[in-house]
Design an enzyme around this catalytic site. Structure first.
Site, PDB file in Angstrom:
ATOM      1  N   GLY A  53      -3.428   4.467  -4.658  1.00 18.49           N
ATOM      2  CA  GLY A  53      -3.412   5.630  -5.556  1.00 18.49           C
ATOM      3  C   GLY A  53      -2.261   6.577  -5.287  1.00 18.49           C
ATOM      4  O   GLY A  53      -2.330   7.767  -5.625  1.00 18.49           O
ATOM      5  N   HIS A 110       3.292   6.267   3.503  1.00 19.44           N
ATOM      6  CA  HIS A 110       2.338   5.203   3.815  1.00 19.44           C
ATOM      7  C   HIS A 110       2.103   5.123   5.331  1.00 19.44           C
ATOM      8  O   HIS A 110       1.447   4.205   5.808  1.00 19.44           O
ATOM      9  CB  HIS A 110       2.882   3.832   3.400  1.00 19.44           C
ATOM     10  CG  HIS A 110       2.829   3.525   1.932  1.00 19.44           C
ATOM     11  ND1 HIS A 110       1.842   3.986   1.102  1.00 19.44           N
ATOM     12  CD2 HIS A 110       3.651   2.758   1.155  1.00 19.44           C
ATOM     13  CE1 HIS A 110       2.050   3.528  -0.127  1.00 19.44           C
ATOM     14  NE2 HIS A 110       3.140   2.790  -0.121  1.00 19.44           N
ATOM     15  N   ALA A 229      -2.998  13.162 -15.848  1.00 18.80           N
ATOM     16  CA  ALA A 229      -3.110  12.216 -14.723  1.00 18.80           C
ATOM     17  C   ALA A 229      -4.019  11.040 -15.062  1.00 18.80           C
ATOM     18  O   ALA A 229      -4.313  10.224 -14.187  1.00 18.80           O
ATOM     19  CB  ALA A 229      -3.621  12.937 -13.479  1.00 18.80           C
TER      20      ALA A 229
END
Ligand code: PPS
Length: 301
Positions: A53, A110, A229
């Site tokens: 996401g 990440h 969104a």
């Protein structure tokens, strides 16, 4: 002293402290230097395991923080508003100079908890960690291999399934990533958000994020954030959907980045045996953690 182990995750990724980094894009010296990166109290870090996401939360954070994004007067890619900290540069156009950015700075990463700047442990700057059920992460990442130029392609899903479980994919083991962040949550000022909760009730999650960030939006602004969104809106939004990423990184002839955006698509590729094997491993590795995922869109809220 930590060294890069000679073991590669695959031909394009090297393993360092359990994490798999791009050989071409994440130089080890740069990753090490991030430990000393100077954090400001109002910094916000959005952290994900790949395909959980990331661009969705980039869009949400950008819309929350930028009135110009909400009212459409500014046309800036969300990847520039919430840029990566994991790369020193991405191409000749994007050289990251975070020190010269005005506050509040929003970051995307990440990285596992081991690699983020030490200053985040002052618990003033904020971290939003987005997690997604790992079967859908797997399906999404398998498709991503086909479009991501810097990843090695798996010949079939079974091969990829084994590679994912061995932690030989970008960012290493999903289990280690989520467990690491979750069990070190007290070291950070952190909010955990689930992809599936965003699918089920985006409005509530955006409100929760605003509260965490101390950003008060009126109802109209909140509605704009939620509306822009949604998957359908983002799919058509070139500033948010990655369609402008240079071909040296993404080959969009081979598939879409904004692919399905749902819960339970893993059922279209996992065999029953793979699903059962995964459930067993999940229980062994995560049974002790109070983290529950929604595995199917039809499950109750
Ligand atoms: S990456 O490469 O790690 O940055 O990818 P990431 O952005 O984390 O994940 C991509 C998946 O997120 C889905 N996505 C969304 N789902 C629902 N709603 C919205 N608005 C949305 N935006 C992105 C995207 O479709 C990828 O999931 P899959 O399952 O492949 O469709």
């Amino acid at each position: 002293m930590d060294t890069v182990t000679p073991v590669l995750c695959d031909s394009n990724l090297y393993r360092y402290k359990g994490f798999c980094f791009f050989k071409e894009l994440n130089e080890k010296e740069f990753i090490d230097s991030l430990q000393g990166f100077k954090i400001r109290d109002d910094d916000v870090f959005m952290i994900t395991f790949p395909k959980s996401g990331t661009i969705w939360m980039q869009q949400i954070l950008s819309l929350i923080y930028s009135e110009g994004h909400r009212n459409g007067t500014e046309q800036i890619e969300t990847s520039k508003r919430v840029p990566w900290i994991d790369f020193s540069s991405l191409n000749n156009d994007v050289k990251y100079d975070h020190d010269s950015r005005p506050s509040p700075r929003l970051f995307t990463s990440h990285l596992s908890y081991l690699f983020v700047p030490q200053g985040l442990r002052n618990k003033k700057a904020k971290v939003i960690y987005v997690m997604r059920n790992p079967k859908d992460v797997m399906k999404s990442l398998y498709h991503f291999e086909a479009i991501a130029v810097h990843t090695q392609k798996s010949p079939d899903f079974d091969h990829f399934f084994k590679k994912f479980l061995a932690g030989d994919v970008l960012a290493g083991s999903w289990f280690d990533h989520v467990r690491g962040w979750y069990t070190h949550k007290d070291d950070f000022n952190i909010l955990f958000v689930k992809y599936e909760d965003m699918i089920k009730d985006l409005h509530s999650v955006v409100k929760q994020i605003c509260t965490f960030l101390g950003k008060e939006l009126d109802d109209e602004s909140l509605d704009i954030v939620v509306n822009r969104a949604t998957f359908k809106k983002m799919q058509k939004d070139p500033l948010a959907n990655k369609e402008n990423v240079p071909e040296e990184y993404l080959n969009l002839q081979n598939g879409n980045f904004m692919r399905k955006g749902t819960i339970g698509d893993w059922k279209n590729i996992f065999t029953v045996a793979q699903s059962e094997a995964f459930d067993k491993i999940f229980l062994e590795k995560f049974g002790d953690l109070p983290i529950n995922f929604t595995w199917d869109i039809t499950e109750e809220k």
